[in-house]
Write a protein that holds these residues in place. Sequence first.
Motif, PDB file in Angstrom:
ATOM      1  N   HIS A 272       0.835  -1.203   0.000  1.00  0.00           N
ATOM      2  CA  HIS A 272       0.000   0.000   0.000  1.00  0.00           C
ATOM      3  C   HIS A 272       0.873   1.256   0.000  1.00  0.00           C
ATOM      4  O   HIS A 272       0.556   2.245  -0.675  1.00  0.00           O
ATOM      5  N   ASP A 273       1.967   1.213   0.751  1.00  0.00           N
ATOM      6  CA  ASP A 273       2.908   2.334   0.762  1.00  0.00           C
ATOM      7  C   ASP A 273       3.502   2.562  -0.624  1.00  0.00           C
ATOM      8  O   ASP A 273       3.671   3.704  -1.060  1.00  0.00           O
ATOM      9  N   LEU A 274       3.816   1.470  -1.320  1.00  0.00           N
ATOM     10  CA  LEU A 274       4.385   1.591  -2.663  1.00  0.00           C
ATOM     11  C   LEU A 274       3.378   2.216  -3.631  1.00  0.00           C
ATOM     12  O   LEU A 274       3.752   3.063  -4.451  1.00  0.00           O
ATOM     13  N   LEU A 275       2.121   1.813  -3.526  1.00  0.00           N
ATOM     14  CA  LEU A 275       1.088   2.418  -4.383  1.00  0.00           C
ATOM     15  C   LEU A 275       0.989   3.919  -4.115  1.00  0.00           C
ATOM     16  O   LEU A 275       0.891   4.724  -5.049  1.00  0.00           O
ATOM     17  N   GLY A 276       1.014   4.283  -2.848  1.00  0.00           N
ATOM     18  CA  GLY A 276       0.958   5.699  -2.484  1.00  0.00           C
ATOM     19  C   GLY A 276       2.170   6.462  -2.985  1.00  0.00           C
ATOM     20  O   GLY A 276       2.058   7.600  -3.454  1.00  0.00           O
TER      21      GLY A 276
ATOM     22  N   HIS B 268       2.198   9.542  -5.517  1.00  0.00           N
ATOM     23  CA  HIS B 268       2.840  10.801  -5.136  1.00  0.00           C
ATOM     24  C   HIS B 268       3.847  11.225  -6.198  1.00  0.00           C
ATOM     25  O   HIS B 268       3.934  12.411  -6.557  1.00  0.00           O
ATOM     26  N   ALA B 269       4.608  10.280  -6.724  1.00  0.00           N
ATOM     27  CA  ALA B 269       5.571  10.592  -7.780  1.00  0.00           C
ATOM     28  C   ALA B 269       4.854  11.158  -9.005  1.00  0.00           C
ATOM     29  O   ALA B 269       5.314  12.137  -9.610  1.00  0.00           O
ATOM     30  N   HIS B 270       3.704  10.578  -9.362  1.00  0.00           N
ATOM     31  CA  HIS B 270       2.935  11.100 -10.496  1.00  0.00           C
ATOM     32  C   HIS B 270       2.444  12.519 -10.217  1.00  0.00           C
ATOM     33  O   HIS B 270       2.452  13.370 -11.110  1.00  0.00           O
ATOM     34  N   SER B 271       2.015  12.773  -8.990  1.00  0.00           N
ATOM     35  CA  SER B 271       1.569  14.121  -8.623  1.00  0.00           C
ATOM     36  C   SER B 271       2.710  15.119  -8.730  1.00  0.00           C
ATOM     37  O   SER B 271       2.522  16.236  -9.220  1.00  0.00           O
ATOM     38  N   LEU B 272       3.881  14.722  -8.258  1.00  0.00           N
ATOM     39  CA  LEU B 272       5.051  15.602  -8.352  1.00  0.00           C
ATOM     40  C   LEU B 272       5.423  15.855  -9.811  1.00  0.00           C
ATOM     41  O   LEU B 272       5.815  16.970 -10.173  1.00  0.00           O
ATOM     42  N   HIS B 273       5.290  14.855 -10.637  1.00  0.00           N
ATOM     43  CA  HIS B 273       5.565  15.003 -12.062  1.00  0.00           C
ATOM     44  C   HIS B 273       4.554  15.959 -12.693  1.00  0.00           C
ATOM     45  O   HIS B 273       4.929  16.869 -13.448  1.00  0.00           O
TER      46      HIS B 273
ATOM     47  N   GLY C 291      13.046   2.614  -8.983  1.00  0.00           N
ATOM     48  CA  GLY C 291      13.441   2.390  -7.596  1.00  0.00           C
ATOM     49  C   GLY C 291      12.334   1.732  -6.791  1.00  0.00           C
ATOM     50  O   GLY C 291      12.583   0.800  -6.014  1.00  0.00           O
ATOM     51  N   LEU C 292      11.110   2.192  -6.991  1.00  0.00           N
ATOM     52  CA  LEU C 292       9.977   1.591  -6.277  1.00  0.00           C
ATOM     53  C   LEU C 292       9.744   0.156  -6.733  1.00  0.00           C
ATOM     54  O   LEU C 292       9.393  -0.709  -5.920  1.00  0.00           O
ATOM     55  N   ALA C 293       9.956  -0.115  -8.016  1.00  0.00           N
ATOM     56  CA  ALA C 293       9.819  -1.481  -8.521  1.00  0.00           C
ATOM     57  C   ALA C 293      10.874  -2.386  -7.892  1.00  0.00           C
ATOM     58  O   ALA C 293      10.598  -3.544  -7.556  1.00  0.00           O
ATOM     59  N   GLU C 294      12.077  -1.867  -7.699  1.00  0.00           N
ATOM     60  CA  GLU C 294      13.144  -2.642  -7.061  1.00  0.00           C
ATOM     61  C   GLU C 294      12.779  -2.947  -5.611  1.00  0.00           C
ATOM     62  O   GLU C 294      12.969  -4.071  -5.139  1.00  0.00           O
ATOM     63  N   VAL C 295      12.249  -1.972  -4.903  1.00  0.00           N
ATOM     64  CA  VAL C 295      11.814  -2.200  -3.525  1.00  0.00           C
ATOM     65  C   VAL C 295      10.731  -3.278  -3.498  1.00  0.00           C
ATOM     66  O   VAL C 295      10.771  -4.191  -2.662  1.00  0.00           O
TER      67      VAL C 295
END
Length: 70
Positions: A27-31, A35-40, A56-60
């Motif tokens: 759930h944290d990864l989805l958020g 958030h990254a899309h919002s910043l973009h 990076g998120l995919a690696e995590v």
Amino acid sequence: MRFRERPDPLFHRLNASVEFDRRLASHDLLGSRAHAHSLHAAGVLDDGELKRMHEGLAEVARELEEGSFR
């Protein structure tokens, strides 16, 4: 001994949630992706930075799935 005093009991209580936190990680990864899309969209991240964030998120996510995330 590394420290002069024992860690505060609150420190142990905080770290006791690590396994619970792992269950919430997806759930944290989805958020984080949202958030990254919002910043973009706001112009804070450029296309390359957004791509690197997603990588990076995919690696995590992979490390969590494999059990190698620390």
